[in-house]
Design a protein around this motif. Structure first.
Motif, short mmCIF file in Angstrom:
data_model
loop_
_atom_site.label_atom_id
_atom_site.label_comp_id
_atom_site.label_asym_id
_atom_site.label_seq_id
_atom_site.Cartn_x
_atom_site.Cartn_y
_atom_site.Cartn_z
N ASP A 1 1.45 -1.08 -0.25
CA ASP A 1 -0.06 0.18 -0.20
C ASP A 1 0.79 1.28 0.03
OD1 ASP A 1 -2.16 2.12 -0.09
OD2 ASP A 1 -3.09 1.08 2.39
N TYR A 2 0.37 2.00 -0.91
CA TYR A 2 1.32 3.26 -1.20
C TYR A 2 1.27 4.75 -0.27
CZ TYR A 2 4.74 0.93 -3.72
OH TYR A 2 5.40 0.44 -4.72
N GLY A 3 -0.19 4.39 0.07
CA GLY A 3 -1.34 5.63 0.73
C GLY A 3 -2.82 5.41 0.50
N SER A 4 -2.87 6.69 0.77
CA SER A 4 -4.90 6.31 0.58
C SER A 4 -5.01 8.08 0.24
CB SER A 4 -5.53 6.52 1.32
OG SER A 4 -5.50 6.63 2.74
N CYS A 5 -5.69 8.50 0.13
CA CYS A 5 -6.57 10.05 0.06
C CYS A 5 -8.25 10.12 -0.35
CB CYS A 5 -5.96 10.79 -1.11
SG CYS A 5 -5.91 9.81 -3.03
N GLY A 6 -8.53 10.81 0.19
CA GLY A 6 -10.28 11.60 -0.40
C GLY A 6 -10.19 11.68 -1.74
N LEU A 7 -11.30 11.54 -2.10
CA LEU A 7 -11.62 12.10 -3.40
C LEU A 7 -12.02 13.20 -3.54
CD1 LEU A 7 -13.15 8.88 -5.51
CD2 LEU A 7 -10.42 9.80 -5.52
#
Length: 138
Positions: free
Chosen positions: A121-127
Motif C-alpha cells: 500500500d502506497y497511501g490513500s486519499c479522499g477524492l
C-alpha cells in the motif's frame, strides 16, 4: 461497503523528485500542473464539477503526479479529480482501490494506491469533485 479495484490503463512513467528547500513543494506542484495542462490539451471542459459519477461510466484511470487523477469515461469523456491533499502517484503499475457504499464514486470516498502484485500500500486519499472534459473533434 463495496471495494472496487481500478487498474490504470496507462501508467505514467514520469516521476517527480522533491528537492530540499522551501520551494520544492511549489516546484513539484507547478510541474504537475503543467503535465495536467499537457494531458488536457485536446479536451475542453463540458460542465460544472460533479460531486459523484457512476462507476459503470468509468473505464480506467491514471494519475498526473500527486495533484490529479484522470478517470477515463465513455464517449471520449474524461473526469479530472483533484484530491484536496494530493494522492500518491499511480505510476509503476500501481492501481486504485476505492471504498464506496454505492455504485457511484463521490467526493470524500477514500481511495488507496497499491501494487496489485505485491499488495504493498502506497497511501490513500479522499477524492475531490469530478470535472468533466470531452475530447475535441478533429
Amino acid at each position: 461497503m463495496k471495494q472496487i479495484l481500478l487498474f490504470p490503463t496507462l501508467a505514467l512513467l514520469a516521476g517527480c523528485t522533491q528537492q530540499a528547500g522551501e520551494n520544492a513543494p511549489a516546484e513539484v506542484s507547478r510541474s504537475g500542473e503543467s503535465r495536467l495542462a499537457a494531458e488536457l490539451a485536446d479536451y475542453r471542459q463540458t460542465g460544472e464539477a460533479l460531486s459523484c459519477v457512476n462507476s459503470r461510466d468509468l473505464q480506467g484511470n491514471r494519475s498526473v503526479g500527486e495533484e490529479a487523477i484522470i478517470f477515463e469515461g465513455t464517449g471520449r469523456r474524461i473526469y479530472v479529480n483533484r484530491p484536496a491533499a494530493g494522492c500518491p502517484s499511480l505510476s509503476g503499475g500501481r492501481a486504485l482501490r476505492i471504498r464506496t457504499p454505492s455504485t457511484r464514486f463521490c467526493r470524500g470516498d477514500i481511495v488507496s494506491v497499491f501494487d496489485p502484485v505485491s499488495g504493498i500500500d502506497y497511501g490513500s486519499c479522499g477524492l475531490g469533485d469530478f470535472t468533466p472534459y470531452k475530447r475535441n473533434s478533429r
